[in-house]
Design a protein around this motif. Structure first.
Motif, short mmCIF file in Angstrom:
data_model
loop_
_atom_site.label_atom_id
_atom_site.label_comp_id
_atom_site.label_asym_id
_atom_site.label_seq_id
_atom_site.Cartn_x
_atom_site.Cartn_y
_atom_site.Cartn_z
N PRO A 240 -0.73 9.84 0.21
CA PRO A 240 -1.43 8.92 -1.30
C PRO A 240 -2.75 8.98 -1.41
O PRO A 240 -3.03 8.55 0.26
N PRO A 241 -3.44 8.45 -2.14
CA PRO A 241 -4.72 8.81 -1.89
C PRO A 241 -4.91 7.20 -1.28
O PRO A 241 -3.94 6.31 -1.90
N GLU A 242 -6.08 6.81 -0.77
CA GLU A 242 -6.66 5.98 -0.06
C GLU A 242 -6.45 5.16 -1.42
O GLU A 242 -7.59 4.99 -1.93
N SER B 72 0.70 -1.09 0.28
CA SER B 72 -0.10 0.17 0.39
C SER B 72 1.07 1.10 -0.04
O SER B 72 2.08 1.25 0.23
N ARG B 73 0.46 2.33 -0.87
CA ARG B 73 1.35 3.65 -0.97
C ARG B 73 0.92 3.88 0.86
O ARG B 73 -0.18 4.70 1.06
N SER C 84 -4.46 3.31 -2.88
CA SER C 84 -3.16 3.16 -4.29
C SER C 84 -2.01 2.24 -3.80
O SER C 84 -2.19 1.92 -2.52
N THR C 85 -1.14 1.37 -4.28
CA THR C 85 -0.93 0.68 -4.29
C THR C 85 0.75 1.48 -5.31
O THR C 85 0.90 1.62 -5.90
#
Length: 138
Positions: free
Chosen positions: A132-134, A79-80, A136-137
């Motif tokens: 980062p946006p939830e 996960s980012r 995103s990876t």
């Protein structure tokens, strides 16, 4: 004191991980139940409350090499996440920047690492870092 063999140690950790840690904010288990070397693990951290991480679920890949537990596992966020010890290129945790890995002893465990990463998320310096946006990876 006798040294516990790697596989016995990892079996203990697997049992503990499957039961869940404490309040359930961190968990881990084998990526593949047929992995007889018990090298590849998945970890999950639920972001700590009252931080930018609250209610986010972070997935991690953990690799316990042949030298584990004498040497730390390698940790990579799938996960980012924006944290000072995580590479923004590939999500790998820099062991030199995370004290639990930099000062590794064989008394540490996968649980220790996940709990410490979660504690770092809640630390004063990291609790409000833009993320980062939830979902995103890397």
């Amino acid at each position: 004191m006798a040294k516990v063999p790697r596989n016995f140690r990892l079996l203990e950790e697997l049992e503990k991980g499957e039961k869940g840690i404490g309040d359930g904010s961190c968990s881990y288990g084998l990526e593949d139940g047929d992995d007889i070397m018990m090298s590849n693990w998945n970890g999950t951290i639920i972001g700590p409350g009252h931080t930018v991480h609250e209610n986010r679920i972070y997935n991690l890949k953990i690799v316990c090499g042949e030298g584990y537990p004498d040497f730390p596992p390698t940790i990579q966020f799938l996960s980012r996440v924006n944290l000072p010890f995580v590479s923004q290129l590939n999500g790998k945790v820099d062991p030199a920047k995370l004290p639990v890995l930099a000062n590794w002893t064989r008394n540490n465990s996968l649980e220790t690492v996940l709990v410490e990463i979660r504690r770092e998320m809640a630390s004063f310096n990291n609790r409000k870092l833009p993320q980062p946006p939830e979902g995103s990876t890397f």
